[in-house]
Motif scaffolding. Structure first.
Motif, PDB file in Angstrom:
ATOM      1  N   GLY A 131       0.783  -1.447   0.088  1.00  0.00           N
ATOM      2  CA  GLY A 131      -0.012  -0.114   0.227  1.00  0.00           C
ATOM      3  C   GLY A 131       0.577   1.510  -0.340  1.00  0.00           C
ATOM      4  O   GLY A 131       0.575   2.102  -0.529  1.00  0.00           O
ATOM      5  N   LEU A 132       1.703   1.108   0.659  1.00  0.00           N
ATOM      6  CA  LEU A 132       2.515   2.565   0.962  1.00  0.00           C
ATOM      7  C   LEU A 132       3.397   2.630  -0.215  1.00  0.00           C
ATOM      8  O   LEU A 132       3.182   3.915  -0.595  1.00  0.00           O
ATOM      9  N   ALA A 133       3.498   1.968  -1.764  1.00  0.00           N
ATOM     10  CA  ALA A 133       4.659   1.356  -2.249  1.00  0.00           C
ATOM     11  C   ALA A 133       3.227   2.125  -3.531  1.00  0.00           C
ATOM     12  O   ALA A 133       3.667   1.839  -4.799  1.00  0.00           O
ATOM     13  N   LYS A 134       1.878   1.947  -3.333  1.00  0.00           N
ATOM     14  CA  LYS A 134       1.629   2.345  -4.453  1.00  0.00           C
ATOM     15  C   LYS A 134       1.276   1.354  -5.067  1.00  0.00           C
ATOM     16  O   LYS A 134       0.744   1.671  -6.608  1.00  0.00           O
ATOM     17  N   MET A 135       1.280   0.222  -4.867  1.00  0.00           N
ATOM     18  CA  MET A 135       1.275  -0.858  -5.690  1.00  0.00           C
ATOM     19  C   MET A 135      -0.330  -1.267  -6.398  1.00  0.00           C
ATOM     20  O   MET A 135      -0.830  -1.326  -5.976  1.00  0.00           O
ATOM     21  N   HIS A 136      -0.399  -1.252  -8.455  1.00  0.00           N
ATOM     22  CA  HIS A 136      -1.907  -1.720  -8.347  1.00  0.00           C
ATOM     23  C   HIS A 136      -2.203  -3.018  -7.582  1.00  0.00           C
ATOM     24  O   HIS A 136      -2.112  -3.329  -7.775  1.00  0.00           O
ATOM     25  N   TYR A 137      -3.799  -1.994  -7.227  1.00  0.00           N
ATOM     26  CA  TYR A 137      -4.809  -3.152  -6.723  1.00  0.00           C
ATOM     27  C   TYR A 137      -4.731  -4.194  -6.997  1.00  0.00           C
ATOM     28  O   TYR A 137      -4.664  -5.166  -6.552  1.00  0.00           O
ATOM     29  N   GLY A 138      -5.350  -4.147  -8.144  1.00  0.00           N
ATOM     30  CA  GLY A 138      -5.736  -5.913  -8.554  1.00  0.00           C
ATOM     31  C   GLY A 138      -4.400  -6.830  -9.389  1.00  0.00           C
ATOM     32  O   GLY A 138      -4.678  -8.426  -8.830  1.00  0.00           O
ATOM     33  N   LYS A 139      -3.127  -6.196  -9.344  1.00  0.00           N
ATOM     34  CA  LYS A 139      -1.947  -7.007  -9.682  1.00  0.00           C
ATOM     35  C   LYS A 139      -1.858  -7.587  -7.455  1.00  0.00           C
ATOM     36  O   LYS A 139      -1.504  -8.404  -7.842  1.00  0.00           O
ATOM     37  N   PHE A 140      -2.050  -6.565  -6.633  1.00  0.00           N
ATOM     38  CA  PHE A 140      -1.934  -6.760  -5.186  1.00  0.00           C
ATOM     39  C   PHE A 140      -2.489  -7.970  -4.571  1.00  0.00           C
ATOM     40  O   PHE A 140      -3.064  -9.068  -4.238  1.00  0.00           O
ATOM     41  N   LEU A 141      -4.084  -7.546  -4.934  1.00  0.00           N
ATOM     42  CA  LEU A 141      -5.079  -8.659  -4.936  1.00  0.00           C
ATOM     43  C   LEU A 141      -4.825 -10.336  -5.729  1.00  0.00           C
ATOM     44  O   LEU A 141      -5.276 -11.105  -4.869  1.00  0.00           O
ATOM     45  N   LEU A 142      -4.444 -10.304  -7.241  1.00  0.00           N
ATOM     46  CA  LEU A 142      -4.235 -11.868  -7.206  1.00  0.00           C
ATOM     47  C   LEU A 142      -2.788 -12.150  -6.660  1.00  0.00           C
ATOM     48  O   LEU A 142      -3.093 -13.585  -6.550  1.00  0.00           O
ATOM     49  N   TYR A 143      -1.757 -11.475  -6.727  1.00  0.00           N
ATOM     50  CA  TYR A 143      -0.842 -12.050  -5.526  1.00  0.00           C
ATOM     51  C   TYR A 143      -1.357 -12.467  -4.208  1.00  0.00           C
ATOM     52  O   TYR A 143      -0.166 -13.807  -3.403  1.00  0.00           O
ATOM     53  N   THR A 144      -2.137 -11.552  -3.316  1.00  0.00           N
ATOM     54  CA  THR A 144      -2.296 -11.967  -2.608  1.00  0.00           C
ATOM     55  C   THR A 144      -3.337 -13.437  -1.886  1.00  0.00           C
ATOM     56  O   THR A 144      -2.930 -14.419  -1.661  1.00  0.00           O
ATOM     57  N   THR A 145      -3.810 -13.280  -3.357  1.00  0.00           N
ATOM     58  CA  THR A 145      -4.809 -14.655  -3.227  1.00  0.00           C
ATOM     59  C   THR A 145      -3.990 -15.697  -3.782  1.00  0.00           C
ATOM     60  O   THR A 145      -4.883 -16.860  -2.803  1.00  0.00           O
ATOM     61  N   ILE A 146      -2.848 -16.238  -4.228  1.00  0.00           N
ATOM     62  CA  ILE A 146      -2.208 -16.896  -4.871  1.00  0.00           C
ATOM     63  C   ILE A 146      -1.436 -17.639  -3.647  1.00  0.00           C
ATOM     64  O   ILE A 146      -1.429 -18.182  -3.371  1.00  0.00           O
ATOM     65  N   GLY A 147      -0.805 -16.586  -3.173  1.00  0.00           N
ATOM     66  CA  GLY A 147      -0.234 -16.752  -1.664  1.00  0.00           C
ATOM     67  C   GLY A 147      -0.796 -17.162  -0.784  1.00  0.00           C
ATOM     68  O   GLY A 147      -0.277 -18.129  -0.345  1.00  0.00           O
ATOM     69  N   ALA A 148      -1.633 -16.576  -0.171  1.00  0.00           N
ATOM     70  CA  ALA A 148      -3.129 -17.392   0.348  1.00  0.00           C
ATOM     71  C   ALA A 148      -3.465 -18.838   0.042  1.00  0.00           C
ATOM     72  O   ALA A 148      -3.029 -18.705   1.210  1.00  0.00           O
ATOM     73  N   GLY A 149      -3.609 -18.525  -0.879  1.00  0.00           N
ATOM     74  CA  GLY A 149      -4.213 -20.130  -1.503  1.00  0.00           C
ATOM     75  C   GLY A 149      -3.169 -21.322  -1.126  1.00  0.00           C
ATOM     76  O   GLY A 149      -3.943 -22.865  -1.243  1.00  0.00           O
ATOM     77  N   VAL A 150      -1.923 -20.086  -1.581  1.00  0.00           N
ATOM     78  CA  VAL A 150      -1.093 -21.142  -1.035  1.00  0.00           C
ATOM     79  C   VAL A 150      -1.226 -22.251  -0.078  1.00  0.00           C
ATOM     80  O   VAL A 150      -1.077 -23.121   0.568  1.00  0.00           O
ATOM     81  N   TRP A 151      -0.669 -21.364   1.253  1.00  0.00           N
ATOM     82  CA  TRP A 151      -0.747 -21.438   2.057  1.00  0.00           C
ATOM     83  C   TRP A 151      -1.630 -21.902   3.074  1.00  0.00           C
ATOM     84  O   TRP A 151      -1.502 -23.192   4.103  1.00  0.00           O
TER      85      TRP A 151
END
Length: 215
Positions: A131-151
């Motif tokens: 969030g501090l880096a203003k990362m694109h939210y769509g990309k952020f949500l995609l990577y978060t979903t993949i990482g959380a899903g794997v975990w």
């Protein structure tokens, strides 16, 4: 904490989603003691293991999005102020932990949002530097979903496996015992993911450079 403990003793899809939402913000809820016991009961026919992973991942997305939005709109001074406050300490948070997550994000780029979801101590904070880096939210949500899903899939697999060999009254002790093995496995997964993305980035750069040379 007594309230959270009562929720842990009454796991269903709603409490799984809510607890994983909390875990992905700054509230110290250990996902190992949510998803793994839920999958343990799913192996006994009380829940559906795929729905456990789904609701846990949705909860993680929601919690991470809260962190992301707070960091995006309020900025570093507010984040650090909270981390150093009484409330931050109650959540086992401090400025050093936030800075550690920022360094990890800076060193690994946007892919850190994916791999960071698999690392204890980083997992629930990696959304803040995004969030501090203003990362694109769509990309952020995609990577978060993949990482959380794997975990969550790893934790669910552990719970399913333990159902066949461990009585329920020994479950939490076994989860703690297997924690080191989980960490080793996670480190291996993270290293593989980082190598994959580095190779993909290198190939993409070489392709662009080669395309520029032909013009």
């Amino acid at each position: 904490m007594n309230w959270i403990t009562s929720l842990l003793g009454n796991l269903n899809y709603g409490t799984i989603l809510f607890l994983m939402l909390l875990e992905s913000t700054v509230v110290p809820v250990p996902s190992e003691f949510v998803v793994t016991p839920a999958a343990y009961h799913a192996a006994g026919g009380n829940l559906n293991v795929w729905l456990i992973i789904l609701f846990a991942t949705i909860g993680a997305d929601l919690g991470a999005s809260i962190n992301y939005a707070v960091a995006y709109f309020l900025g570093r001074p507010i984040i650090y102020s909270f981390a150093n406050s009484k409330w931050g300490k109650m959540c086992l948070l401090n400025q050093e932990k936030v800075e550690k997550s920022e360094r990890y994000f800076d060193n690994h780029g946007v892919v850190a949002t994916l791999t960071g979801r698999l690392i204890p101590g980083i997992r629930h904070l990696i959304s803040i530097p995004a969030g501090l880096a203003k990362m694109h939210y769509g990309k952020f949500l995609l990577y978060t979903t993949i990482g959380a899903g794997v975990w969550h899939s790893i934790l669910a697999a552990l719970g399913w496996y333990l159902h066949a060999i461990v009585p329920e009254d020994q479950l939490n002790d076994k989860i703690t015992e297997y924690a080191d093995y989980i960490k080793i496995f996670i480190i291996a997964v993270v290293l593989i993911a980082i190598v994959y993305f580095l190779i993909a980035h290198y190939r993409k750069r070489k392709y662009i450079e080669g395309d520029d040379n032909t013009k």
